[in-house]
Design a protein around this motif. Structure first.
Motif, PDB file in Angstrom:
ATOM      1  N   GLY A   1       0.838  -1.203   0.061  1.00  0.00           N
ATOM      2  CA  GLY A   1       0.038  -0.170  -0.063  1.00  0.00           C
ATOM      3  C   GLY A   1       0.894   1.135   0.007  1.00  0.00           C
ATOM      4  N   MET A   2       2.149   1.144   0.273  1.00  0.00           N
ATOM      5  CA  MET A   2       3.122   2.415   0.180  1.00  0.00           C
ATOM      6  C   MET A   2       3.800   2.516  -1.270  1.00  0.00           C
ATOM      7  SD  MET A   2       3.038   3.990   2.962  1.00  0.00           S
ATOM      8  CE  MET A   2       4.449   5.107   2.550  1.00  0.00           C
ATOM      9  N   VAL A   3       3.685   3.760  -1.724  1.00  0.00           N
ATOM     10  CA  VAL A   3       4.761   3.930  -2.958  1.00  0.00           C
ATOM     11  C   VAL A   3       5.932   3.448  -2.688  1.00  0.00           C
ATOM     12  CG1 VAL A   3       5.901   5.624  -4.270  1.00  0.00           C
ATOM     13  CG2 VAL A   3       3.360   5.883  -3.709  1.00  0.00           C
ATOM     14  N   ARG A   4       6.489   2.521  -3.595  1.00  0.00           N
ATOM     15  CA  ARG A   4       7.745   2.058  -3.496  1.00  0.00           C
ATOM     16  C   ARG A   4       9.198   2.684  -3.639  1.00  0.00           C
ATOM     17  NH1 ARG A   4       9.047  -3.832  -6.744  1.00  0.00           N
ATOM     18  NH2 ARG A   4      10.745  -4.454  -5.196  1.00  0.00           N
ATOM     19  N   TYR A   5       9.877   2.478  -2.698  1.00  0.00           N
ATOM     20  CA  TYR A   5      10.997   3.164  -2.647  1.00  0.00           C
ATOM     21  C   TYR A   5      11.942   2.187  -3.259  1.00  0.00           C
ATOM     22  CZ  TYR A   5      15.933   3.416  -0.684  1.00  0.00           C
ATOM     23  OH  TYR A   5      17.150   3.191  -0.398  1.00  0.00           O
ATOM     24  N   LEU A   6      12.932   2.755  -4.256  1.00  0.00           N
ATOM     25  CA  LEU A   6      13.757   1.951  -5.015  1.00  0.00           C
ATOM     26  C   LEU A   6      15.346   2.148  -4.824  1.00  0.00           C
ATOM     27  CD1 LEU A   6      11.808   2.718  -8.610  1.00  0.00           C
ATOM     28  CD2 LEU A   6      11.764   0.814  -7.091  1.00  0.00           C
ATOM     29  N   ALA A   7      15.553   3.635  -4.604  1.00  0.00           N
ATOM     30  CA  ALA A   7      16.770   3.800  -4.439  1.00  0.00           C
ATOM     31  C   ALA A   7      17.100   5.263  -3.838  1.00  0.00           C
ATOM     32  CB  ALA A   7      17.920   3.573  -5.617  1.00  0.00           C
ATOM     33  N   ASP A   8      18.495   5.563  -3.188  1.00  0.00           N
ATOM     34  CA  ASP A   8      18.510   6.918  -2.786  1.00  0.00           C
ATOM     35  C   ASP A   8      20.010   7.488  -3.114  1.00  0.00           C
ATOM     36  OD1 ASP A   8      20.311   6.790  -0.472  1.00  0.00           O
ATOM     37  OD2 ASP A   8      18.614   5.688  -0.136  1.00  0.00           O
ATOM     38  N   TYR A   9      20.261   8.685  -3.297  1.00  0.00           N
ATOM     39  CA  TYR A   9      21.504   9.110  -3.668  1.00  0.00           C
ATOM     40  C   TYR A   9      21.831  10.571  -3.109  1.00  0.00           C
ATOM     41  CZ  TYR A   9      20.052  11.392  -7.993  1.00  0.00           C
ATOM     42  OH  TYR A   9      19.513  12.088  -8.960  1.00  0.00           O
ATOM     43  N   THR A  10      23.048  10.811  -3.046  1.00  0.00           N
ATOM     44  CA  THR A  10      23.400  12.331  -2.535  1.00  0.00           C
ATOM     45  C   THR A  10      24.154  12.799  -3.932  1.00  0.00           C
ATOM     46  OG1 THR A  10      23.368  12.042  -0.472  1.00  0.00           O
ATOM     47  CG2 THR A  10      24.770  13.759  -1.134  1.00  0.00           C
ATOM     48  N   HIS A  11      24.014  13.958  -4.375  1.00  0.00           N
ATOM     49  CA  HIS A  11      24.962  14.372  -5.494  1.00  0.00           C
ATOM     50  C   HIS A  11      25.263  15.841  -5.337  1.00  0.00           C
ATOM     51  CE1 HIS A  11      25.097  15.208  -9.965  1.00  0.00           C
ATOM     52  NE2 HIS A  11      26.259  14.869  -9.643  1.00  0.00           N
ATOM     53  N   ALA A  12      26.708  16.167  -5.166  1.00  0.00           N
ATOM     54  CA  ALA A  12      27.283  17.160  -5.100  1.00  0.00           C
ATOM     55  C   ALA A  12      27.034  17.997  -6.793  1.00  0.00           C
ATOM     56  CB  ALA A  12      28.557  17.331  -4.784  1.00  0.00           C
ATOM     57  N   GLU A  13      26.496  19.189  -6.673  1.00  0.00           N
ATOM     58  CA  GLU A  13      26.163  19.824  -7.784  1.00  0.00           C
ATOM     59  C   GLU A  13      26.796  21.152  -8.027  1.00  0.00           C
ATOM     60  OE1 GLU A  13      21.956  19.733  -8.714  1.00  0.00           O
ATOM     61  OE2 GLU A  13      21.703  17.551  -8.510  1.00  0.00           O
ATOM     62  N   LYS A  14      27.452  21.725  -9.105  1.00  0.00           N
ATOM     63  CA  LYS A  14      27.787  22.986  -9.178  1.00  0.00           C
ATOM     64  C   LYS A  14      26.507  23.802  -9.631  1.00  0.00           C
ATOM     65  CE  LYS A  14      32.295  21.747 -10.801  1.00  0.00           C
ATOM     66  NZ  LYS A  14      33.233  21.712 -11.970  1.00  0.00           N
ATOM     67  N   THR A  15      26.845  24.961  -8.952  1.00  0.00           N
ATOM     68  CA  THR A  15      25.441  25.949  -9.135  1.00  0.00           C
ATOM     69  C   THR A  15      26.170  27.200  -9.376  1.00  0.00           C
ATOM     70  OG1 THR A  15      24.151  24.657  -7.417  1.00  0.00           O
ATOM     71  CG2 THR A  15      23.373  27.040  -7.736  1.00  0.00           C
ATOM     72  N   ASP A  16      25.677  27.761 -10.371  1.00  0.00           N
ATOM     73  CA  ASP A  16      25.925  29.365 -10.575  1.00  0.00           C
ATOM     74  C   ASP A  16      25.319  30.329  -9.466  1.00  0.00           C
ATOM     75  OD1 ASP A  16      27.632  28.686 -12.511  1.00  0.00           O
ATOM     76  OD2 ASP A  16      25.894  28.732 -14.053  1.00  0.00           O
ATOM     77  N   VAL A  17      26.232  31.284  -9.115  1.00  0.00           N
ATOM     78  CA  VAL A  17      25.676  32.410  -8.295  1.00  0.00           C
ATOM     79  C   VAL A  17      25.898  33.886  -8.706  1.00  0.00           C
ATOM     80  CG1 VAL A  17      26.094  30.796  -6.197  1.00  0.00           C
ATOM     81  CG2 VAL A  17      27.906  32.282  -6.986  1.00  0.00           C
ATOM     82  N   ASP A  18      24.883  34.528  -8.292  1.00  0.00           N
ATOM     83  CA  ASP A  18      25.186  35.980  -8.855  1.00  0.00           C
ATOM     84  C   ASP A  18      26.167  36.662  -7.873  1.00  0.00           C
ATOM     85  OD1 ASP A  18      24.995  38.664  -9.288  1.00  0.00           O
ATOM     86  OD2 ASP A  18      22.723  38.692  -9.287  1.00  0.00           O
ATOM     87  N   LEU A  19      27.426  36.980  -8.624  1.00  0.00           N
ATOM     88  CA  LEU A  19      28.385  37.565  -7.775  1.00  0.00           C
ATOM     89  C   LEU A  19      28.186  38.903  -7.282  1.00  0.00           C
ATOM     90  CD1 LEU A  19      31.296  36.959 -10.540  1.00  0.00           C
ATOM     91  CD2 LEU A  19      30.693  35.521  -8.654  1.00  0.00           C
ATOM     92  N   GLN A  20      27.117  39.472  -7.525  1.00  0.00           N
ATOM     93  CA  GLN A  20      26.997  40.788  -6.902  1.00  0.00           C
ATOM     94  C   GLN A  20      25.901  40.654  -5.544  1.00  0.00           C
ATOM     95  OE1 GLN A  20      27.986  43.639  -8.106  1.00  0.00           O
ATOM     96  NE2 GLN A  20      29.080  42.283  -9.776  1.00  0.00           N
ATOM     97  N   THR A  21      25.499  39.564  -5.562  1.00  0.00           N
ATOM     98  CA  THR A  21      24.338  39.195  -4.422  1.00  0.00           C
ATOM     99  C   THR A  21      24.542  38.091  -3.515  1.00  0.00           C
ATOM    100  OG1 THR A  21      22.719  37.847  -5.953  1.00  0.00           O
ATOM    101  CG2 THR A  21      22.411  40.342  -5.752  1.00  0.00           C
ATOM    102  N   GLN A  22      25.447  37.224  -3.785  1.00  0.00           N
ATOM    103  CA  GLN A  22      25.440  36.051  -3.150  1.00  0.00           C
ATOM    104  C   GLN A  22      27.031  35.630  -2.977  1.00  0.00           C
ATOM    105  OE1 GLN A  22      23.066  32.443  -4.107  1.00  0.00           O
ATOM    106  NE2 GLN A  22      21.881  34.011  -5.489  1.00  0.00           N
TER     107      GLN A  22
END
Length: 909
Positions: A171-192
């Protein structure tokens, strides 16, 4: 300019490849594709040792380029951590839920080669062709991806642990896997800036991800996308499907974990039951999103815990901020929330989606009136004024407007709806109660819901002409699968055209049809029984359901998890099951193959070398054959006699729990097969079962004897089929007979065997070890080939006859039918649906012209190459074979599979 840059990059890559290959010419450096990814330090060391002068630069460039050749691969129940360099194998990604604030939910497609074998089996129904129409098939699997940001790691951990604990609950939606991913994110140099305070163009942020089975709708969307059920069976189907959520809640409240034979019991809370968290997955409603769930070891005391999260609209009064300080709560908070869901669902059943919106307005108005009411008129327990909003309570007890609304619903019910009124009584009397201790327990709730369904199913049935049912089914088939996205603009256009009556009327009359909940599935089953009623087989037409529905027999070609025709503990109202007509077509209008979750095993395939014979055509032929059989001798079927020479016939019937809804059909089909095959096996026919010791040996076509044994071997609740044991026993017995004959009567022709297995293919007793049947067959065939030398005339053949349409089971059986040849096994296996061609059931496993008809089945096996492919299935090309190799360690060659040989070498130990 862009072309020059591209050319420069290609030149640099060629130079890089030349330098790396220079050092791989000496085997001692061992720089091969199979070792990717190679660490920067390790590669630099190897390159330096190989005498490469600019080893640092080559290693750095190689490190940047190598990640495109070693993307991630998703495996079942795996937990992985990927660096920012790792490329995820997501082919298509689309955000599908913006209602939540803690995580984003996406629908993703992943190419087949990046999905592990066990994960493929777990989500076989989601396999589909993701290539454009008119091009070669490109198979993908569909998943839901729930992604948490950096600040929600605790919620991710809690939800992944809860999913893992509940992963075996249907009766539960099936869990299949999990993972952690380090992602590169662009930031605004003026504000962040980065956490260290430095201003950089790109920062690394972690995402925490859950891979789940994909749900087509949540319950909110389902109500908006579907018209409410109208017919009696449709209403029962809907409620039965939704009541499974109560079963899931019982599993959470009374969780049992078996770890290495040690069973531990826990009390649990879901803490956020609401329509958003109930998903429709392959026609079943499943509870999802246990992000706020909590579990504690079970004790003798009534459990109470401090909980976070939840949704105020569906939250119990004891969780509302008007109660003041936060306090521990019991599991009854989930019962209240589910009662709210049932209240909304009942509103939809009676009034449709507009009714849900009206009910929301009723609650909001009631809250506003309660807030403005003088304190002296309020309940003393509710002196603390509740804030404006949408709730089912006033801070302490259920709103009077809610119970009044339920009264309105009861008055507007259709007379054929025997469920909704009783459910509303249960909601009012045992679920939406201000006192948490007075609410019903989850286990008792599920039992009460089953009793409501049983009373409805055993009540009177309303007859409907078949012509009307056919028209309704056709209209539902033509209806849009979802509400058009232009609905809002249509309304605006109607408003603009208010002064033009003719234009307004034209637009109103052009509104699209909408699908009705559970209509297609239910009508197919009912029409199947309605159309297939011969007058000479003893159907009781005086019964109120005669000609409409067989209580024990849904359409065996349609996998309906919540069957309105199931009658638990009740004998069939008609003695003979009825065969379905072929309503569904498994090809699209364009002629392209449909996706796996759309395809059904067809009773007839085109083009046919022989006219297929359905069950009742076979029965009529048998009756004509035996009409003047005064001496009661078995008269042989002429078609079978042309092929059936020196061959034994044995039946193996699956009598596990999952076969309960198909048992009447299996009993009738077996009776017809036995009568049709009468006299073909001079030694008599054999019958055994997957469970129990009931059997028949060397029996003639005495149908009463066969029926008696089938009744004794009827499936029991709690039993699960392990197909490898009974099947292995039969094959082992045949092999010993062959060995004995080869030793003592080597000149005598070997008596062949055809094994016909009646099964739904689910085989729940095998757990995750579903490939063991394949292994048994492979081992048996290898040993038999070594003993007799030649399997060209199929001394053994196996026919699987499938009941129901469980898609994982269909995938498994089709793999046995068409996939074994890629493992060097002759084509001795065939599959046919229980509603299909009777002649093919008896001949398809050893007569090539019948077996060849499978080739026109549009349901291509997941492991079968599309036309034009030269590689064998299962040998999927790696990323390296689709792109230029970086090293000389791997060479791309096209492998052309030959026809499977009928001479097989002896297996090695």
């Amino acid at each position: 300019m862009a072309g020059t840059q591209h050319s420069d990059r290609d030149s640099a890559l060629r130079d890089l490849e030349a330098k790396v290959q220079a050092c791989t010419r000496e085997a001692r450096f061992d720089i091969l594709d199979k070792h990717l990814p190679i660490s920067h330090q390790q590669l630099r060391t190897k390159l330096t040792a190989a005498g490469i002068q600019d080893a640092d630069q080559v290693a750095e460039t190689f490190d940047k380029e190598q990640w495109a050749f070693c993307p991630a691969k998703f495996e079942l129940h795996s937990g992985q951590t990927y660096t920012e360099h790792k490329i995820l194998p997501i082919y298509r990604k689309e955000e599908i839920n913006t209602k939540g604030g803690t995580a984003k939910v996406y629908q993703i497609d992943v190419k087949e080669e990046f999905v592990g074998d066990s994960l493929r089996q777990a989500v076989a129904f989601s396999r589909h062709n993701c290539s454009p129409p008119g091009t070669e098939p490109d198979w993908c699997y569909q998943f839901a991806l729930k992604s948490f940001g950096d600040g929600n790691m605790v919620l991710f951990q809690n939800e992944s642990e809860a999913f893992d604990a509940l992963r075996n609950h249907n009766g539960m939606v099936r869990y299949l896997a999990d993972y952690t991913h380090a992602e590169k994110t662009d930031v605004d140099l003026q504000t962040q800036s980065t956490p260290s305070g430095s201003r950089e163009r790109c920062v690394i942020r972690n995402t925490f991800n859950l891979l789940l089975e994909f749900g087509e709708f949540d319950l909110d969307e389902f109500f908006a996308e579907r018209l409410p059920p109208v017919l009696q069976g449709e209403t029962e189907d809907f409620w039965r499907a939704l009541f499974d959520v109560a079963s899931a809640l019982d599993g959470i409240h009374n969780l049992k974990l078996d770890r290495h034979g040690v069973v531990r019991e826990f009390d649990g809370w879901h803490a956020d039951v609401k329509p958003d968290n109930i998903l429709s997955v392959q026609g079943r409603f499943k509870l999802s999103d246990p992000g706020f769930a909590k579990f504690v070891r079970k004790t003798d005391r009534d459990p109470k815990e401090f909980l976070l999260g939840g949704t105020e609209t569906y939250g119990a009064p004891e969780r509302h901020p008007t109660r003041g300080t936060m306090s521990a709560v019991s599991q009854a908070i989930d019962i209240w929330s589910l009662g709210c869901v049932f209240s909304i669902a009942a509103t939809w059943v009676v009034f449709g989606y507009q009714g849900i919106q009206q009910f929301r307005k009723v609650r909001q108005n009631a809250i506003e009136k309660f807030r403005t009411k003088p304190i002296r008129q309020q309940n003393l327990a509710s002196v603390s004024t509740i804030s404006a909003g949408d709730y089912f309570h006033d801070g302490h007890d259920v709103l009077e407007a809610v119970t009044a609304w339920h009264t309105v619903l009861r008055g507007a019910l259709r007379k054929t709806d025997m469920v909704t009124s009783e459910l509303l009584d249960l909601v009012d009397q045992k679920m939406l109660l201000g006192s948490a201790s007075s609410r019903i327990k989850a286990r008792d709730l599920y039992s009460d819901l089953k009793r409501i369904m049983d009373r409805s199913e055993t009540g009177p049935r309303v007859e409907m002409p078949g012509s009307i049912m056919e028209t309704l089914l056709e209209a539902d088939k033509d209806a849009a699968s979802s509400v058009p996205s232009t609905a809002g603009s249509n309304l605006a256009q109607l408003q603009d055209a208010r002064d033009d009556r003719k234009a307004r009327k034209s637009r109103l009359l052009q509104q699209s049809l909408m699908k009705t909940a559970h209509r297609s599935e239910g009508l197919r089953s009912v029409l199947a029984s309605y159309h297939a009623q011969p007058a000479d087989i003893g159907v009781n037409h005086s019964h109120p359901t005669a000609g409409i529905v067989n209580p024990n027999l849904p359409d065996p070609r349609i996998d309906i998890p919540f069957k309105s025709s199931t009658r638990r503990g009740r004998p069939p109202s008609t003695p003979i099951p009825k065969i379905p007509i072929d309503i569904a077509n498994s090809h699209s209008e364009s002629g392209q193959s449909l996706t796996l979750n759309q395809q059904k095993m067809k009773a007839t395939r085109t083009p046919k070398l022989h006219k297929p014979q359905d069950l009742f055509e076979a029965l009529e032929e048998i009756e004509r054959r035996d009409k003047y059989n005064y001496f009661r001798k078995d008269r042989k079927d002429e078609l079978l006699s042309r092929h059936w020479v020196n061959r034994d016939l044995r039946f193996l019937v699956d009598n596990g729990e999952s076969m309960i809804p198909h048992w009447a059909w299996a009993k009738f089909l077996l009776k017809v097969l036995v009568r049709k095959a009468a006299g073909q096996d001079e030694n008599g026919l054999d019958l055994s079962f997957t469970l129990g010791r009931e059997n028949l040996e060397n029996q003639k076509s005495n149908s009463k004897q066969w029926e008696k044994v089938m009744d004794k071997a009827r499936p029991m609740l709690g039993t699960r089929t392990d197909m490898k044991a009974p099947m292995g026993e039969i094959l082992d017995g045949f092999f010993k007979q062959v060995q004995h004959q080869m030793r003592y009567q080597p000149t005598k022709p070997i008596r062949k065997l055809t094994l016909i297995i009646l099964t739904d293919g689910i085989w729940a007793g095998m757990g995750n070890n579903q490939t063991s049947v394949n292994e048994i067959i492979i081992k048996f065939v290898q040993e038999l080939a070594f003993t007799v030398g030649n399997l060209l005339d199929r001394p053994v053949s196996i026919e699987f006859i499938q009941f129901g349409n469980n898609q994982e089971a269909t995938y498994r059986l089709r793999q046995l039918d068409t996939g074994m040849k890629w493992q060097g096994i002759p084509d001795i296996i065939d599959t046919e649906h229980a509603s299909g061609d009777v002649n093919k059931m008896l001949l398809g496993s050893f007569v090539q012209e019948y077996d060849d008809e499978d080739e026109d089945n549009p349901m291509q096996d997941p492991e079968t190459p599309s036309r034009g492919e030269s590689r064998p299935p299962g040998k999927l090309p790696s990323i390296n074979s689709q792109s230029r190799s970086l090293t000389r360690g791997s060479t791309n060659r096209s492998i052309s599979p030959s026809q499977p040989s009928v001479f097989i070498s002896r297996p090695t130990s």
